[in-house]
Design an enzyme around this catalytic site. Structure first.
Site, PDB file in Angstrom:
ATOM      1  N   GLU A   6      -4.074  -4.112   5.561  1.00  0.00           N
ATOM      2  CA  GLU A   6      -3.909  -2.874   6.338  1.00  0.00           C
ATOM      3  C   GLU A   6      -2.847  -1.990   5.707  1.00  0.00           C
ATOM      4  O   GLU A   6      -2.533  -0.921   6.243  1.00  0.00           O
ATOM      5  CB  GLU A   6      -3.623  -3.310   7.788  1.00  0.00           C
ATOM      6  CG  GLU A   6      -3.352  -2.276   8.816  1.00  0.00           C
ATOM      7  CD  GLU A   6      -1.898  -1.896   8.857  1.00  0.00           C
ATOM      8  OE1 GLU A   6      -1.599  -0.908   9.553  1.00  0.00           O
ATOM      9  OE2 GLU A   6      -1.059  -2.545   8.190  1.00  0.00           O
ATOM     10  N   TRP A   7      -2.327  -2.448   4.548  1.00  0.00           N
ATOM     11  CA  TRP A   7      -1.388  -1.681   3.704  1.00  0.00           C
ATOM     12  C   TRP A   7      -0.014  -1.448   4.350  1.00  0.00           C
ATOM     13  O   TRP A   7       0.745  -0.596   3.900  1.00  0.00           O
ATOM     14  CB  TRP A   7      -2.007  -0.343   3.270  1.00  0.00           C
ATOM     15  CG  TRP A   7      -3.441  -0.436   2.853  1.00  0.00           C
ATOM     16  CD1 TRP A   7      -3.977  -1.386   2.027  1.00  0.00           C
ATOM     17  CD2 TRP A   7      -4.523   0.407   3.250  1.00  0.00           C
ATOM     18  NE1 TRP A   7      -5.332  -1.186   1.882  1.00  0.00           N
ATOM     19  CE2 TRP A   7      -5.692  -0.082   2.623  1.00  0.00           C
ATOM     20  CE3 TRP A   7      -4.606   1.536   4.070  1.00  0.00           C
ATOM     21  CZ2 TRP A   7      -6.938   0.509   2.796  1.00  0.00           C
ATOM     22  CZ3 TRP A   7      -5.850   2.133   4.246  1.00  0.00           C
ATOM     23  CH2 TRP A   7      -6.990   1.621   3.609  1.00  0.00           C
ATOM     24  N   GLY A   8       0.261  -2.162   5.446  1.00  0.00           N
ATOM     25  CA  GLY A   8       1.581  -2.035   6.068  1.00  0.00           C
ATOM     26  C   GLY A   8       1.741  -0.826   6.955  1.00  0.00           C
ATOM     27  O   GLY A   8       2.820  -0.581   7.492  1.00  0.00           O
TER      28      GLY A   8
ATOM     29  N   ASP B 146      -2.027  -0.255  -2.632  1.00  0.00           N
ATOM     30  CA  ASP B 146      -2.479  -1.110  -3.729  1.00  0.00           C
ATOM     31  C   ASP B 146      -1.498  -1.163  -4.890  1.00  0.00           C
ATOM     32  O   ASP B 146      -0.822  -0.193  -5.207  1.00  0.00           O
ATOM     33  CB  ASP B 146      -3.817  -0.597  -4.270  1.00  0.00           C
ATOM     34  CG  ASP B 146      -4.948  -0.880  -3.306  1.00  0.00           C
ATOM     35  OD1 ASP B 146      -4.686  -1.428  -2.210  1.00  0.00           O
ATOM     36  OD2 ASP B 146      -6.095  -0.553  -3.643  1.00  0.00           O
TER      37      ASP B 146
ATOM     38  N   ASP C 192     -10.139  -5.322   5.143  1.00  0.00           N
ATOM     39  CA  ASP C 192      -9.537  -4.074   4.678  1.00  0.00           C
ATOM     40  C   ASP C 192      -9.482  -3.018   5.792  1.00  0.00           C
ATOM     41  O   ASP C 192      -9.945  -3.244   6.912  1.00  0.00           O
ATOM     42  CB  ASP C 192     -10.361  -3.584   3.462  1.00  0.00           C
ATOM     43  CG  ASP C 192      -9.507  -2.867   2.425  1.00  0.00           C
ATOM     44  OD1 ASP C 192      -8.400  -2.426   2.755  1.00  0.00           O
ATOM     45  OD2 ASP C 192      -9.988  -2.721   1.279  1.00  0.00           O
TER      46      ASP C 192
HETATM   47  C1  GLA Z   1      -8.500  -1.334  -0.899  1.00  0.00           C
HETATM   48  C2  GLA Z   1      -7.698  -2.626  -0.993  1.00  0.00           C
HETATM   49  C3  GLA Z   1      -7.845  -3.213  -2.378  1.00  0.00           C
HETATM   50  C4  GLA Z   1      -9.301  -3.476  -2.679  1.00  0.00           C
HETATM   51  C5  GLA Z   1     -10.112  -2.192  -2.518  1.00  0.00           C
HETATM   52  C6  GLA Z   1     -11.600  -2.444  -2.589  1.00  0.00           C
HETATM   53  O1  GLA Z   1      -7.968  -0.347  -1.729  1.00  0.00           O
HETATM   54  O2  GLA Z   1      -6.360  -2.397  -0.667  1.00  0.00           O
HETATM   55  O3  GLA Z   1      -7.091  -4.415  -2.500  1.00  0.00           O
HETATM   56  O4  GLA Z   1      -9.790  -4.479  -1.818  1.00  0.00           O
HETATM   57  O5  GLA Z   1      -9.855  -1.571  -1.262  1.00  0.00           O
HETATM   58  O6  GLA Z   1     -12.353  -1.287  -2.413  1.00  0.00           O
END
Ligand code: GLA
Length: 405
Positions: A183-185, A205, A150
């Protein structure tokens, strides 16, 4: 002199080539399938839950349908020991991670774990920053097969550097571990991560709703349609061994059956990782029918490994195609609206050339048989047009197979 220069250059090339770490190949020829604890259980996980999930993965038939990874997400962590090795939370995981991995493996499953490139995870547990090689060694020792990594608390760390460091640490630890970037892009990983990881998250997310945004100060979570729209332009970056990851599934977590069917179908069309996020110990018949539909899973797992494309948006409907092996195509119509919609299919309108697969649907000279993958019925062929009705927030999904002349 010349020979010495040549010999030196050769030696250098060989050494540099050997020393340069690589991710493990062959772990993700098709998108990974499994289950992850986060969407349903968040931080409320312990070894009893995970063992129960392992049992359910076998008993429900999920393992045999291809869902083999059982992934622990955030909050399994305890503290680091005096030497700096991370330990599990002793109350939640009193038997330790090796015993849990052994149990998971004894069921014919693989075990996934979660960490973070920063000093802490998103749930405030110890991150891997400064301990990358040590953490990779610990995971390998426990028998871990999958790492989700993450991006919380990373301050100004460079993303490519941080993920490459963990890739190298995993390689050095010597156990083939699937590496899932989360890394959410933000740093456009699709542009540079094919050699670093087996998949990369493309967005923030997922939120458990079909069409909404859950907005917070500074961050947001996104519904199914919102995440789908954010995949625009990314398909050319994915392929066997390196997948775009639009986040884990919310199927079975409370959306309507139509919405669950549409969500699952679209993740299959996207060649996305199929990581379940519901309580599989206790599933409705409808949920089971969706996630265990082998012909729909086959669209996702097709060996060609090409992500689907949105060909047309019209009147609240979207028309998607995904090239498959042996000249087949998956064809999906998604109704984004809440009302039932009718449409008339004139196949000649869908004569498309796909730049990524270099394939042409060619409805003028080819005839395809139509199989409806949700009703599991043959529906004739493409010599004739057809009129269809698609319920609100639902899909119709076909497999098109060329008729041999
Ligand atoms: C981030 C990730 C999620 C999850 C949470 C856990 O938000 O993007 O998929 O793993 O952390 O805290």
């Amino acid at each position: 002199m010349k020979f010495r220069t040549f010999a030196f250059a050769l030696l250098y090339t060989v050494c540099a080539g050997t020393l340069q770490a690589q991710k493990y190949e062959g772990l993700a020829d098709t998108p990974p399938m499994g289950w992850n604890s986060w969407n349903k259980f968040a931080c409320n996980i312990d070894e009893q839950l995970i063992r129960g999930i392992a049992d359910a993965m076998v008993e429900s038939g999920l393992r045999d349908a291809g869902y083999i990874y059982l992934n622990l997400d955030d909050c399994w962590h305890g503290q680091r020991d005096s030497l700096g090795f991370i330990q599990p939370d002793p109350v939640r995981f009193p038997s330790g991670m090796k015993a849990l991995a052994d149990y998971i493996h004894s069921k014919g499953l693989k075990m996934g774990i979660y960490s973070d490139a920063g000093r802490t995870t998103c749930g405030g547990r110890p991150g891997s920053y400064g301990h990358e090689y040590q953490d990779a060694l610990q995971y390998a020792k426990w028998g871990v097969d999958y790492l989700k990594y993450d991006w919380c608390a990373t301050e100004d760390i460079n993303a490519k550097g941080a993920y490459t460091l963990m890739r190298d640490a995993l390689r050095a630890a010597g156990r083939p571990i699937y590496f899932s970037m989360c890394e959410w892009g933000t740093a456009k990983p699709w542009e540079w991560a094919a050699d670093v990881a087996h998949s990369w998250r493309t967005t923030g997310d997922i939120f458990n709703c079909f069409d909404c945004v859950d907005q917070h100060p500074g961050w947001a979570a996104y519904g199914v349609l919102q995440i789908l729209d954010m995949q625009e332009g990314l398909r050319k970056y994915a392929g066997p061994g390196h997948w775009n990851d639009p986040d884990m599934l919310e199927v079975g977590n409370g959306q309507t059956v139509n919405e669950d069917r549409a969500h699952f179908s679209m993740w299959c069309m996207l060649a996305a990782p199929l990581i379940l996020g519901n309580d599989i110990r206790n599933m409705s018949a409808e949920t089971q029918e969706i996630i265990l539909n082998k012909e729909v899973i086959a669209i996702n797992q097709d060996k060609t490994g090409i992500q689907g494309l949105r060909f047309l948006r019209e009147d609240g409907l979207e028309y998607w195609f995904k090239p498959l092996t042996d000249g087949d195509w998956a064809f999906c119509i998604l109704n984004r609206t809440t009302e039932a919609k009718s449409c008339t299919i004139d196949w000649q309108r869908f004569n498309l050339y796909d730049e990524v697969s270099k394939r042409f649907t060619d409805f003028d000279s080819k005839t395809y048989r139509l199989r409806n993958l949700w009703t599991k019925k043959e529906e004739g062929d493409t010599r004739k047009g057809r009129t269809l009705t698609i319920s609100g927030h639902d899909v119709v999904l076909y497999r098109l197979t060329p008729v041999k002349k």
